[in-house]
Enzyme design. Sequence first.
Site, PDB file in Angstrom:
ATOM      1  N   GLU A 170      -2.851  14.269  11.487  1.00  8.14           N
ATOM      2  CA  GLU A 170      -3.782  14.060  10.376  1.00  8.14           C
ATOM      3  C   GLU A 170      -5.215  14.397  10.802  1.00  8.14           C
ATOM      4  O   GLU A 170      -5.750  13.766  11.718  1.00  8.14           O
ATOM      5  CB  GLU A 170      -3.729  12.608   9.894  1.00  8.14           C
ATOM      6  CG  GLU A 170      -2.326  12.145   9.505  1.00  8.14           C
ATOM      7  CD  GLU A 170      -2.266  10.656   9.202  1.00  8.14           C
ATOM      8  OE1 GLU A 170      -3.326   9.988   9.308  1.00  8.14           O
ATOM      9  OE2 GLU A 170      -1.176  10.154   8.877  1.00  8.14           O
TER      10      GLU A 170
ATOM     11  N   HIS B 227      -5.992  12.532  14.290  1.00  2.35           N
ATOM     12  CA  HIS B 227      -4.975  11.652  14.862  1.00  2.35           C
ATOM     13  C   HIS B 227      -3.703  12.468  15.025  1.00  2.35           C
ATOM     14  O   HIS B 227      -3.102  12.897  14.045  1.00  2.35           O
ATOM     15  CB  HIS B 227      -4.742  10.430  13.965  1.00  2.35           C
ATOM     16  CG  HIS B 227      -5.991   9.630  13.730  1.00  2.35           C
ATOM     17  ND1 HIS B 227      -6.277   9.042  12.519  1.00  2.35           N
ATOM     18  CD2 HIS B 227      -7.033   9.329  14.561  1.00  2.35           C
ATOM     19  CE1 HIS B 227      -7.431   8.406  12.598  1.00  2.35           C
ATOM     20  NE2 HIS B 227      -7.910   8.569  13.828  1.00  2.35           N
TER      21      HIS B 227
ATOM     22  N   HIS C 127       0.859  -1.187   0.000  1.00  2.00           N
ATOM     23  CA  HIS C 127       0.000   0.000   0.000  1.00  2.00           C
ATOM     24  C   HIS C 127       0.896   1.237   0.000  1.00  2.00           C
ATOM     25  O   HIS C 127       1.774   1.372   0.850  1.00  2.00           O
ATOM     26  CB  HIS C 127      -0.900  -0.008   1.242  1.00  2.00           C
ATOM     27  CG  HIS C 127      -1.912   1.092   1.271  1.00  2.00           C
ATOM     28  ND1 HIS C 127      -3.208   0.932   0.837  1.00  2.00           N
ATOM     29  CD2 HIS C 127      -1.817   2.385   1.685  1.00  2.00           C
ATOM     30  CE1 HIS C 127      -3.869   2.066   0.978  1.00  2.00           C
ATOM     31  NE2 HIS C 127      -3.044   2.960   1.496  1.00  2.00           N
TER      32      HIS C 127
ATOM     33  N   HIS D  87      -3.101   4.770  14.781  1.00  5.32           N
ATOM     34  CA  HIS D  87      -4.402   4.750  14.120  1.00  5.32           C
ATOM     35  C   HIS D  87      -4.341   3.755  12.973  1.00  5.32           C
ATOM     36  O   HIS D  87      -3.272   3.258  12.603  1.00  5.32           O
ATOM     37  CB  HIS D  87      -4.789   6.140  13.614  1.00  5.32           C
ATOM     38  CG  HIS D  87      -3.750   6.773  12.728  1.00  5.32           C
ATOM     39  ND1 HIS D  87      -2.644   7.439  13.216  1.00  5.32           N
ATOM     40  CD2 HIS D  87      -3.640   6.833  11.379  1.00  5.32           C
ATOM     41  CE1 HIS D  87      -1.899   7.886  12.232  1.00  5.32           C
ATOM     42  NE2 HIS D  87      -2.475   7.519  11.094  1.00  5.32           N
TER      43      HIS D  87
ATOM     44  N   HIS E   6      -0.553   2.710  11.704  1.00  4.70           N
ATOM     45  CA  HIS E   6       0.447   3.749  11.508  1.00  4.70           C
ATOM     46  C   HIS E   6       0.599   4.610  12.756  1.00  4.70           C
ATOM     47  O   HIS E   6      -0.376   4.891  13.453  1.00  4.70           O
ATOM     48  CB  HIS E   6      -0.016   4.632  10.327  1.00  4.70           C
ATOM     49  CG  HIS E   6       1.017   5.579   9.814  1.00  4.70           C
ATOM     50  ND1 HIS E   6       0.707   6.741   9.138  1.00  4.70           N
ATOM     51  CD2 HIS E   6       2.366   5.540   9.870  1.00  4.70           C
ATOM     52  CE1 HIS E   6       1.804   7.370   8.787  1.00  4.70           C
ATOM     53  NE2 HIS E   6       2.834   6.663   9.230  1.00  4.70           N
TER      54      HIS E   6
END
Length: 574
Positions: free
Chosen positions: A468, A492, A419, A498, A462
């Site tokens: 974020e 976050h 990803h 998260h 992460h």
Amino acid sequence: RDSSLTLQQLHPLRTRARAVAQRRPRDGTEAARTQAKLSTRFSAPRTKSEHKRQGVTLGRSEGRGRERERERLSGRRMANEEVGAASVATHKVVEDFNGGLANGATKSGLKTRNGGAGAKTAASDFEYSSGFGNHVSSEAIPGALPKRGNNPRRCPYDLYAEQVSGSAFTVPRKDNQRSWLYRMRPSVTHEPFHPVEFANSKIISSFNEGGSHVVVTPNQLRWLPFEVPNKEHAKVDFVQGMFTMCGSGGASSKSGFAIHVYTANESMDCTSFANADGDFLVVPQLGGLRIRTEFGRLQVSPGEICVLQRGIRFSVDLLEEEARGYILEIFEGHFTLPDLGPIGANGLANPQDFKTPVAWFEREGIQKRYEVIHKMDGALFSASQAFSPYNVVAWHGNYAPYKYNLDDFCPMNAVGFDHPDPSIFTVLTCPSQEPGTAVADFVVFPPRWSVAENTFRPPYYHRNCMSEFMGLIKGQYEAKKGGFIPGGSSLHMCMSPHGPDTDTFEAATRQSDAPHHIGRDTMAFMFETNYFPKLTQAAMAAPNIDRDYYKCWVGLKQHFDLNAVEQMVLSGNH
């Protein structure tokens, strides 16, 4: 359109208009009488013969009419024409001359139409210049831009020249942003500013140490959609319905950012707003917006964004009964396109897809009283003026508002395995002084194909040195199918863990390698920043804060069986 006149045929009319404009009246009373006279004698002609006949009548009667008016003058000045009275007749000639252009297209492709706060305007009536960061030259009336220089002794049509600087004079030329506006009356013509009558203490522009109105927390935070006030109980426009969620730094030091949410049920009509604190990036989520600016008009619907830079005056009118959305405000720098690096010359947000409005002025609001609200260091001030701030007949420069359709974003993605990092979806960025880091990034997660093989395809778990803030415009977000709904948001913080919720993880680990599409009707976004966001009381005490957000990860159980793994390793079957 009705007359189908060419510019060559209109040239004699323009010449006569300038001649009349140069005969300036001596005081305000005469200006008003001259304005009324020109309103009837120079009204918009409908046919070629009326153009010719009207011009002849004006030429023959002008001398006699002026003599009769001088005899009747009382010498009294009108109170509301203390500034610029001598130019009223000129402005009326400009207005009616524009009407003589048949309310529409000229040879240059530019248009000037009615379309103030109360006008119903179709999206097709809005015209734009394409490109990002271009130097644009735009005229609502042909010949309104000076043929040479920026501020001649006398501008065409007796307009005023006014410069708007979005950067210091001496910054490197590649970073210099400024525009020249040619307007009927300068923006300095207003009464003194005073604190606004309505108190909006929920707008914050200072997040420095010692502030009791902001807090920090490492907890993951999520909010359900903020409700739009019921219009029967309270009429709320864009400015009155704006409140701050979080931010860092401060407007007074021109450092950092702020994130706001707006809810509105009323258009701004004869109210204009200017933000001295920074640039706004507006993300509508519910209800389209028609935005009048000094540079022209923008129509921005959910799925589009617009940027309104520091100091530019604008009014937000609603296209529907209600409106809601998000705002990213940067106190330093300006938004720019991210570098593409190995991606190459094309992809992500392409420059040609950004739209800047063309020159337009509010004809029916030329002499309409406006309230101008000015935001400075988070405080709101109000001043009154006797004319529309949207009286710019022409402009040129590279400092102007713009819009972008998120459907035009060209996403890049992994076609082999793994990803990719979310930075690959960056639309706009405001770089900080540290290379590779941003004051704030605007990142979008659009519809796209997911084809990576043997890969956990949703966003990975992460912990990030960046913070974020996420919002959902429509559809579902791939990492959280429930709870995170359109109009909602989440935050976050730096190094707060998260990732996907329990249901998403379980489904993704059982997913096949067959290509699948991530929603045809979905659009999520993220404001990412290198700073520590500090939260306001309006955010932390909001009734729609999701106190159970943490529970979406509680169901993640341990699948690792140490005993089974040890036996597998000992048996050589690992």
